[in-house]
Design a protein around this motif. Structure first.
Motif, PDB file in Angstrom:
ATOM      1  N   ASN A 154      27.185   5.408  12.072  1.00  7.55           N
ATOM      2  CA  ASN A 154      25.918   5.190  11.384  1.00  7.55           C
ATOM      3  C   ASN A 154      24.749   5.323  12.336  1.00  7.55           C
ATOM      4  O   ASN A 154      24.601   4.542  13.279  1.00  7.55           O
ATOM      5  CB  ASN A 154      25.931   3.796  10.749  1.00  7.55           C
ATOM      6  CG  ASN A 154      24.622   3.459  10.083  1.00  7.55           C
ATOM      7  OD1 ASN A 154      23.892   4.345   9.652  1.00  7.55           O
ATOM      8  ND2 ASN A 154      24.307   2.188  10.010  1.00  7.55           N
ATOM      9  N   THR A 155      23.937   6.311  12.113  1.00  7.39           N
ATOM     10  CA  THR A 155      22.700   6.462  12.879  1.00  7.39           C
ATOM     11  C   THR A 155      21.497   6.297  11.971  1.00  7.39           C
ATOM     12  O   THR A 155      20.378   6.557  12.384  1.00  7.39           O
ATOM     13  CB  THR A 155      22.628   7.845  13.556  1.00  7.39           C
ATOM     14  OG1 THR A 155      22.775   8.842  12.541  1.00  7.39           O
ATOM     15  CG2 THR A 155      23.706   8.002  14.604  1.00  7.39           C
ATOM     16  N   GLY A 156      21.747   5.903  10.746  1.00  4.50           N
ATOM     17  CA  GLY A 156      20.654   5.630   9.830  1.00  4.50           C
ATOM     18  C   GLY A 156      19.974   6.862   9.279  1.00  4.50           C
ATOM     19  O   GLY A 156      18.945   6.751   8.625  1.00  4.50           O
ATOM     20  N   LYS A 157      20.521   8.043   9.531  1.00  2.00           N
ATOM     21  CA  LYS A 157      19.859   9.249   9.058  1.00  2.00           C
ATOM     22  C   LYS A 157      19.995   9.342   7.542  1.00  2.00           C
ATOM     23  O   LYS A 157      21.100   9.280   6.997  1.00  2.00           O
ATOM     24  CB  LYS A 157      20.465  10.480   9.725  1.00  2.00           C
ATOM     25  CG  LYS A 157      20.172  10.552  11.211  1.00  2.00           C
ATOM     26  CD  LYS A 157      20.579  11.885  11.791  1.00  2.00           C
ATOM     27  CE  LYS A 157      22.068  11.998  11.902  1.00  2.00           C
ATOM     28  NZ  LYS A 157      22.464  13.250  12.589  1.00  2.00           N
ATOM     29  N   TYR A 172      12.470   7.366  13.784  1.00  4.43           N
ATOM     30  CA  TYR A 172      12.691   8.670  13.166  1.00  4.43           C
ATOM     31  C   TYR A 172      11.349   9.383  12.945  1.00  4.43           C
ATOM     32  O   TYR A 172      10.329   8.732  12.702  1.00  4.43           O
ATOM     33  CB  TYR A 172      13.358   8.506  11.789  1.00  4.43           C
ATOM     34  CG  TYR A 172      14.570   7.626  11.780  1.00  4.43           C
ATOM     35  CD1 TYR A 172      14.445   6.243  11.666  1.00  4.43           C
ATOM     36  CD2 TYR A 172      15.844   8.166  11.864  1.00  4.43           C
ATOM     37  CE1 TYR A 172      15.558   5.417  11.651  1.00  4.43           C
ATOM     38  CE2 TYR A 172      16.974   7.343  11.849  1.00  4.43           C
ATOM     39  CZ  TYR A 172      16.815   5.977  11.746  1.00  4.43           C
ATOM     40  OH  TYR A 172      17.925   5.170  11.730  1.00  4.43           O
ATOM     41  N   TYR A 207      16.073   1.835  16.194  1.00  4.08           N
ATOM     42  CA  TYR A 207      16.077   3.219  15.757  1.00  4.08           C
ATOM     43  C   TYR A 207      14.689   3.639  15.285  1.00  4.08           C
ATOM     44  O   TYR A 207      13.985   2.878  14.609  1.00  4.08           O
ATOM     45  CB  TYR A 207      17.068   3.414  14.597  1.00  4.08           C
ATOM     46  CG  TYR A 207      18.508   3.497  15.031  1.00  4.08           C
ATOM     47  CD1 TYR A 207      19.162   2.400  15.583  1.00  4.08           C
ATOM     48  CD2 TYR A 207      19.223   4.677  14.875  1.00  4.08           C
ATOM     49  CE1 TYR A 207      20.487   2.484  15.980  1.00  4.08           C
ATOM     50  CE2 TYR A 207      20.552   4.772  15.262  1.00  4.08           C
ATOM     51  CZ  TYR A 207      21.176   3.676  15.808  1.00  4.08           C
ATOM     52  OH  TYR A 207      22.487   3.755  16.194  1.00  4.08           O
ATOM     53  N   ALA A 223      28.348   6.675   8.094  1.00  5.16           N
ATOM     54  CA  ALA A 223      28.421   5.228   7.904  1.00  5.16           C
ATOM     55  C   ALA A 223      29.394   4.656   8.908  1.00  5.16           C
ATOM     56  O   ALA A 223      30.103   5.375   9.597  1.00  5.16           O
ATOM     57  CB  ALA A 223      28.872   4.909   6.476  1.00  5.16           C
ATOM     58  N   GLY A 224      29.413   3.337   8.996  1.00  4.85           N
ATOM     59  CA  GLY A 224      30.300   2.664   9.918  1.00  4.85           C
ATOM     60  C   GLY A 224      29.907   2.943  11.346  1.00  4.85           C
ATOM     61  O   GLY A 224      28.736   2.932  11.699  1.00  4.85           O
ATOM     62  N   SER A 225      30.894   3.220  12.194  1.00  8.82           N
ATOM     63  CA  SER A 225      30.614   3.424  13.609  1.00  8.82           C
ATOM     64  C   SER A 225      29.751   4.650  13.862  1.00  8.82           C
ATOM     65  O   SER A 225      29.107   4.770  14.896  1.00  8.82           O
ATOM     66  CB  SER A 225      31.924   3.563  14.377  1.00  8.82           C
ATOM     67  OG  SER A 225      32.665   4.669  13.899  1.00  8.82           O
ATOM     68  N   TYR A 258      25.912   4.762   0.736  1.00 12.15           N
ATOM     69  CA  TYR A 258      24.840   3.796   0.951  1.00 12.15           C
ATOM     70  C   TYR A 258      23.574   4.453   0.416  1.00 12.15           C
ATOM     71  O   TYR A 258      23.146   5.478   0.924  1.00 12.15           O
ATOM     72  CB  TYR A 258      24.689   3.454   2.433  1.00 12.15           C
ATOM     73  CG  TYR A 258      25.892   2.774   3.044  1.00 12.15           C
ATOM     74  CD1 TYR A 258      26.193   2.932   4.383  1.00 12.15           C
ATOM     75  CD2 TYR A 258      26.728   1.960   2.287  1.00 12.15           C
ATOM     76  CE1 TYR A 258      27.296   2.311   4.956  1.00 12.15           C
ATOM     77  CE2 TYR A 258      27.829   1.340   2.836  1.00 12.15           C
ATOM     78  CZ  TYR A 258      28.106   1.510   4.166  1.00 12.15           C
ATOM     79  OH  TYR A 258      29.200   0.903   4.733  1.00 12.15           O
ATOM     80  N   ILE A 270      24.518  -1.224  -0.893  1.00 15.61           N
ATOM     81  CA  ILE A 270      25.450  -1.116   0.219  1.00 15.61           C
ATOM     82  C   ILE A 270      26.865  -1.384  -0.283  1.00 15.61           C
ATOM     83  O   ILE A 270      27.780  -0.595  -0.086  1.00 15.61           O
ATOM     84  CB  ILE A 270      25.091  -2.099   1.346  1.00 15.61           C
ATOM     85  CG1 ILE A 270      23.636  -1.881   1.794  1.00 15.61           C
ATOM     86  CG2 ILE A 270      26.049  -1.947   2.520  1.00 15.61           C
ATOM     87  CD1 ILE A 270      23.333  -0.501   2.287  1.00 15.61           C
ATOM     88  N   LEU A 320      22.590   7.631   2.807  1.00 13.21           N
ATOM     89  CA  LEU A 320      22.769   7.565   4.247  1.00 13.21           C
ATOM     90  C   LEU A 320      23.772   8.613   4.693  1.00 13.21           C
ATOM     91  O   LEU A 320      24.855   8.713   4.132  1.00 13.21           O
ATOM     92  CB  LEU A 320      23.259   6.182   4.632  1.00 13.21           C
ATOM     93  CG  LEU A 320      23.282   5.848   6.106  1.00 13.21           C
ATOM     94  CD1 LEU A 320      21.869   5.733   6.635  1.00 13.21           C
ATOM     95  CD2 LEU A 320      24.032   4.553   6.337  1.00 13.21           C
ATOM     96  N   ARG A 321      23.399   9.352   5.714  1.00 15.04           N
ATOM     97  CA  ARG A 321      24.305  10.356   6.285  1.00 15.04           C
ATOM     98  C   ARG A 321      25.174   9.648   7.317  1.00 15.04           C
ATOM     99  O   ARG A 321      24.685   9.229   8.352  1.00 15.04           O
ATOM    100  CB  ARG A 321      23.516  11.475   6.940  1.00 15.04           C
ATOM    101  CG  ARG A 321      24.354  12.640   7.419  1.00 15.04           C
ATOM    102  CD  ARG A 321      23.582  13.497   8.402  1.00 15.04           C
ATOM    103  NE  ARG A 321      22.348  14.006   7.857  1.00 15.04           N
ATOM    104  CZ  ARG A 321      22.213  15.204   7.287  1.00 15.04           C
ATOM    105  NH1 ARG A 321      23.258  15.981   7.166  1.00 15.04           N
ATOM    106  NH2 ARG A 321      21.047  15.606   6.833  1.00 15.04           N
ATOM    107  N   GLN A 377      14.901   1.632   6.477  1.00 15.86           N
ATOM    108  CA  GLN A 377      13.849   2.303   7.227  1.00 15.86           C
ATOM    109  C   GLN A 377      12.490   1.925   6.677  1.00 15.86           C
ATOM    110  O   GLN A 377      12.276   1.913   5.465  1.00 15.86           O
ATOM    111  CB  GLN A 377      14.032   3.816   7.167  1.00 15.86           C
ATOM    112  CG  GLN A 377      15.240   4.282   7.968  1.00 15.86           C
ATOM    113  CD  GLN A 377      15.334   5.779   8.073  1.00 15.86           C
ATOM    114  OE1 GLN A 377      14.339   6.502   8.019  1.00 15.86           O
ATOM    115  NE2 GLN A 377      16.553   6.275   8.239  1.00 15.86           N
ATOM    116  N   GLY A 409      27.230  -1.246  12.821  1.00 11.65           N
ATOM    117  CA  GLY A 409      27.620  -0.191  11.895  1.00 11.65           C
ATOM    118  C   GLY A 409      27.059  -0.337  10.503  1.00 11.65           C
ATOM    119  O   GLY A 409      27.310   0.482   9.629  1.00 11.65           O
ATOM    120  N   ILE A 430      19.492  -1.264  13.349  1.00 12.60           N
ATOM    121  CA  ILE A 430      20.888  -1.009  13.012  1.00 12.60           C
ATOM    122  C   ILE A 430      21.784  -1.696  14.028  1.00 12.60           C
ATOM    123  O   ILE A 430      21.592  -1.544  15.239  1.00 12.60           O
ATOM    124  CB  ILE A 430      21.186   0.508  12.990  1.00 12.60           C
ATOM    125  CG1 ILE A 430      20.324   1.207  11.937  1.00 12.60           C
ATOM    126  CG2 ILE A 430      22.666   0.758  12.713  1.00 12.60           C
ATOM    127  CD1 ILE A 430      20.491   2.706  11.889  1.00 12.60           C
TER     128      ILE A 430
END
Lengths: 115, 117
Positions: free
Chosen positions: B101-104, A33, A31, B97-99, B32, B51, B94-95, A104, A99, A96
Motif C-alpha cells: 500500500n502506497t496510497g496511490k 502526492y 506520504y 493494498a496491504g504491504s 478500498y 475499507i 486504492l491501487r 488523502q 499497510g 499510512i
C-alpha cells in the motif's frame, strides 16, 4: 492546522520557462502526492513520496521532477514548460502505517497556463 | 488492470429528492474505495471511504455509499438533495493494498451533480 497549502494559486508561463509549485502540509503525514487534473479526465498521479528523501514516479511523470527534503514540503518542478502541461495541479498528503489505507487530504490547487 | 468508472458525466436532481451518483470498479483483491467532492475552484474534499465491514458507509454532509461486491459498485447516495450539494464528485480506488500500500489512488473521470431548486 492549515492542512495542505499550495502556492501559487495561478501562474502563466511561456513555453520553455521553468517554475516550482510549492506544497506544504502541517499534519505530520508521511506520504505526499502530486496530481494533475484535466477536464473530463479525473486526476492523474504525477509523483509521490513515502517519506523525506524518498520519491517515486506516478502515471504521468514526464516533464516533472520532485524532491522531498523534509516531511512537510514536497515541491514540484517543471523544467521546460510545454502547452501540454496546462492543467490544474493538486498536492495531497496522507498518513499510512501498518499497510492500512490512509485518507488523502488535498490542497486548494495551482492553475497553470502555458502559452 | 485496476480501474474506476463513473458512467454518468452529469446527474440532475430536484432539491429534496434522493440522489445517486454511480461508481463501478475493477480491482484484484479487496477493494478500498473513496468518494471525494470538488466545489468550483477548490481542492478535493474527502466524503467517505470503504475499507471493510458494513456495506453501507456513512460520510460527511449526509452522504452515504453502498458497497456491492457482486456488482462491483460503490454508489454514492443522499436521501434528500440540497442545492449546495451541486459539485463535481469523484470515486477512487486504492491501487495496491496491504504491504504494497502506497496510497496511490485511481480516480474516475468525475460526475457533475446539479441540484435544481
Amino acid at each position: 492546522n492549515a492542512g495542505v497549502t499550495q502556492t501559487p494559486k495561478f501562474r502563466i508561463l511561456k513555453i520553455g520557462q521553468s517554475m516550482t509549485l510549492q506544497c506544504a502540509q502541517d499534519m505530520n503525514h508521511n506520504y505526499m502526492y502530486w496530481y494533475r487534473q484535466d477536464p473530463g479526465m479525473g486526476l492523474k498521479l504525477i509523483y509521490y513520496s513515502v517519506g523525506a528523501g524518498i520519491t517515486d514516479k506516478g502515471e504521468v511523470p514526464n516533464g516533472y521532477n520532485v524532491s522531498r527534503s523534509t516531511t512537510e514540503d514536497f515541491p514540484l518542478r517543471l523544467e521546460l514548460a510545454a502547452p501540454s502541461q496546462t492543467s490544474v495541479y493538486f498536492c495531497a498528503s496522507s498518513y499510512i502505517a501498518g499497510g492500512l489505507p490512509g485518507t488523502q487530504y488535498f490542497g486548494p490547487g495551482t492553475r497553470l497556463l502555458v502559452l | 488492470a485496476q480501474s474506476v468508472a463513473q458512467p454518468e458525466d452529469q446527474v440532475n436532481v430536484a432539491e429534496g429528492n434522493p440522489l445517486t451518483v454511480k461508481c463501478t470498479y475493477s480491482v484484484s483483491g479487496n477493494p478500498y474505495l473513496f468518494w471525494y467532492v470538488q466545489y468550483p475552484n477548490r481542492g478535493l474534499q474527502f466524503l467517505l471511504k470503504y475499507i471493510t465491514g458494513d456495506n453501507l458507509v456513512k460520510g460527511s454532509y449526509g452522504f452515504e455509499a453502498e458497497f456491492n461486491k457482486s456488482q462491483t459498485s460503490f454508489h454514492l447516495k443522499k436521501p434528500s438533495a440540497l442545492v449546495s450539494d451541486s459539485a463535481l464528485y469523484f470515486c477512487a480506488v486504492l491501487r495496491g493494498a496491504g504491504s504494497s500500500n502506497t496510497g496511490k489512488l485511481i480516480f474516475g473521470q468525475g460526475t457533475t451533480l446539479q441540484v435544481k431548486p
